[in-house]
Design a protein around this motif. Structure first.
Motif, short mmCIF file in Angstrom:
data_model
loop_
_atom_site.label_atom_id
_atom_site.label_comp_id
_atom_site.label_asym_id
_atom_site.label_seq_id
_atom_site.Cartn_x
_atom_site.Cartn_y
_atom_site.Cartn_z
N ARG A 206 61.72 19.75 49.03
CA ARG A 206 62.29 20.71 49.97
C ARG A 206 62.73 20.03 51.26
O ARG A 206 63.77 20.37 51.83
CB ARG A 206 61.28 21.81 50.26
CG ARG A 206 61.07 22.78 49.12
CD ARG A 206 60.37 24.04 49.60
NE ARG A 206 59.04 23.75 50.10
CZ ARG A 206 57.94 23.78 49.37
NH1 ARG A 206 58.01 24.08 48.08
NH2 ARG A 206 56.77 23.51 49.89
N ALA A 207 61.92 19.08 51.73
CA ALA A 207 62.28 18.36 52.94
C ALA A 207 63.57 17.56 52.75
O ALA A 207 64.43 17.52 53.63
CB ALA A 207 61.14 17.44 53.37
N GLU A 208 63.70 16.93 51.57
CA GLU A 208 64.92 16.17 51.29
C GLU A 208 66.14 17.09 51.26
O GLU A 208 67.20 16.76 51.82
CB GLU A 208 64.78 15.43 49.95
CG GLU A 208 63.77 14.30 49.95
CD GLU A 208 64.20 13.15 50.84
OE1 GLU A 208 65.42 13.05 51.11
OE2 GLU A 208 63.34 12.37 51.26
N ARG A 209 65.98 18.26 50.58
CA ARG A 209 67.10 19.20 50.55
C ARG A 209 67.44 19.70 51.95
O ARG A 209 68.61 19.85 52.31
CB ARG A 209 66.77 20.37 49.63
CG ARG A 209 66.77 20.02 48.16
CD ARG A 209 66.83 21.27 47.31
NE ARG A 209 65.69 22.14 47.53
CZ ARG A 209 64.57 22.08 46.84
NH1 ARG A 209 64.43 21.18 45.86
NH2 ARG A 209 63.56 22.91 47.09
N ALA A 210 66.39 19.98 52.74
CA ALA A 210 66.63 20.47 54.10
C ALA A 210 67.34 19.42 54.94
O ALA A 210 68.25 19.74 55.72
CB ALA A 210 65.31 20.87 54.75
N ARG A 211 66.94 18.15 54.76
CA ARG A 211 67.62 17.09 55.52
C ARG A 211 69.08 16.97 55.11
O ARG A 211 69.97 16.79 55.95
CB ARG A 211 66.90 15.75 55.32
CG ARG A 211 65.64 15.60 56.12
CD ARG A 211 65.22 14.14 56.20
NE ARG A 211 64.79 13.65 54.90
CZ ARG A 211 63.54 13.64 54.48
NH1 ARG A 211 62.59 14.13 55.26
NH2 ARG A 211 63.21 13.18 53.30
N ALA A 212 69.33 17.08 53.80
CA ALA A 212 70.72 17.01 53.33
C ALA A 212 71.54 18.18 53.89
O ALA A 212 72.68 18.00 54.32
CB ALA A 212 70.76 17.02 51.80
N ASP A 213 70.94 19.38 53.87
CA ASP A 213 71.65 20.54 54.42
C ASP A 213 71.93 20.37 55.90
O ASP A 213 73.02 20.73 56.39
CB ASP A 213 70.83 21.82 54.19
CG ASP A 213 70.71 22.17 52.72
OD1 ASP A 213 71.54 21.65 51.93
OD2 ASP A 213 69.80 22.94 52.36
#
Length: 443
Positions: A206-213
């Motif tokens: 989730r943190a990786e997706r949030a950083r990408a977003d």
């Protein structure tokens, strides 16, 4: 299920049975059982020799048989039922005291079904009581004394049998229950550890997706903030070159306006870079963050960008935005329908950015075209429509285009649950429309 071959847990001297020295898990378990077997063998040898003397059998033979019986205790972990049966079998010869105690404990602590444990313990207790009763009677007759009353002899024999049978059985049952409890707690701890690992992996994802977003969002912000200002600067620079010699006064005004736009672009760029710098200072530079730290970094970026949106442009500044395009030589008309009212800082910033990007595209792709901006306040929504006619044939402004403008506008509007449409008009121009429900302003 075979009872004579049941695996037995250790009684405190070692771990559970498994790989190791035959059926011993560790060397100290073997040493412990060997010590018990040696003591039991000496005891049984002495008791066997004594029994042989009473019955007229050779003492050496009785001692040898007792020695063999005592060493059976080595098998207690592998075949506990066999050890108990041997103890019951030799009880009439009044031997195997230690063998019976340890065998009953091991049997109760093993995985042998309880009904078998109860049956064998009852047989052992009954045999012990019978032997004790006969011993008391024989002892009284041999001494020439008066025999005790039958009920009293039975009671004393029963108490002795209970005292020699119940404690090792109860202790073994306690050890068995405790071992099962420890195993269940260990399994639960292992299950919780696996769940925590899965949760940590999901948090990391989730943190990786949030950083990408957030990277996409910040890139869109920088595109909207900088592209419009730079586009107007390029347009003014081209106009300045055309009038520099013919009209110095107009050239001076254009240069001053160009400087103001450059300063505004730098200010907005510094604000956006401040958001990125705050995020980079939160975690170690270039180091992978754990899930909790990564989530904290993303949260700080979201909060910073959200603060930028809250303090960002509003619909009241649309007139200034249109005046900038007019000063750059574009014919732009702003029209407002409905009663003007606050729509929420984020919605107003989104509508402002849509108009800003649409006018920037007109500068890039339709030089000299006239444009119209229509802002409509409706009961449950706010809408904006930007249209422009075809280019008047002027030389196109050479501005780079990454092709992300329309995509960024659509993402902005969709994030508020609104609708977005863009496409060419029948007259050869282009139109951009967006609608955002006012419910999205409620937080």
């Amino acid at each position: 299920m075979s009872t004579t071959g049941a695996h037995v847990p250790d009684d405190g001297a070692g771990g559970r049975t498994g790989s190791g020295w035959w059926w011993w898990p560790r060397r100290r378990s073997l040493a412990f059982d060997a010590t018990l077997a040696a003591v039991s063998a000496l005891e049984c040898a002495f008791e066997g020799a004594t029994f042989a003397q009473k019955t007229g059998i050779a003492t050496t033979l009785g001692a040898f048989v007792g020695l063999m019986v005592g060493t059976v205790l080595l098998l207690r972990r592998r075949w506990p039922v066999a050890v108990v049966l041997v103890g019951i079998a030799v009880s009439p010869a009044q031997m195997g005291f230690l063998l019976s105690l340890v065998g009953l404990y091991t049997l109760a602590a093993s995985e042998v079904p309880r009904r078998i444990t109860v049956a064998l313990a009852s047989m052992n207790g009954f045999g012990t009581m019978l032997v004790a009763f006969l011993t008391f009677e024989d002892g009284m007759r041999d001494s020439g004394g008066t025999s005790m009353a039958l009920p009293l002899t039975l009671i004393v024999s029963a108490l002795m049998a209970f005292g020699l049978t119940a404690p090792p059985v109860l202790l073994g049952l306690y050890a068995r229950a405790r071992r099962r409890l420890v195993e269940s707690l260990r399994e639960r701890a292992d299950g919780l550890e696996r769940e925590l690992e899965l949760l940590a992996e999901k948090a990391q994802e989730r943190a990786e997706r949030a950083r990408a977003d957030e990277r996409t969002r910040i890139a869109r912000e920088m595109h909207d903030v900088v592209a419009h200002r730079v586009s107007l600067m390029v347009v003014h620079a081209a106009a300045l070159k055309a009038v520099a010699l013919k009209d110095p006064q107009k050239a001076s005004a254009s240069a001053e306006l160009l400087g103001d736009m450059g300063r505004q672009a730098l200010t907005e760029l510094r604000q956006m870079l401040g958001v990125l710098r705050t995020a980079s200072e939160t975690g170690a530079a270039g180091a992978p963050l754990p899930a909790a730290a990564a989530a904290a970094v993303v949260t700080s970026v979201v909060a910073a960008v959200g603060a930028e949106e809250d303090d960002g442009p509003c619909l009241a500044q649309l007139a200034e935005l249109v005046e900038e395009s007019v000063a750059a030589g574009m014919g732009v008309v702003l029209a407002v329908e409905g009663e003007s009212r606050p729509c929420g800082p984020r919605i107003e910033a989104t509508v402002y950015r849509v108009v800003q990007e649409a006018l920037t595209n007109v500068h890039k792709h339709a030089a000299g075209a006239k444009a119209r901006v229509l802002l409509a306040y409706r009961e449950a929504e706010v809408a904006v429509l930007i249209t422009n006619g075809p280019s008047d044939g002027s030389a196109p402004t050479r501005l780079p285009s990454g092709g992300h403008g329309l995509l960024g506008m659509r993402e902005r509007v969709s994030s508020h649950g609104g609708g977005f449409a863009a496409g060419p008009t029948p007259e050869g121009g282009f139109r951009v429309s967006a609608m955002i429900p006012l419910q999205a302003a409620i937080t």
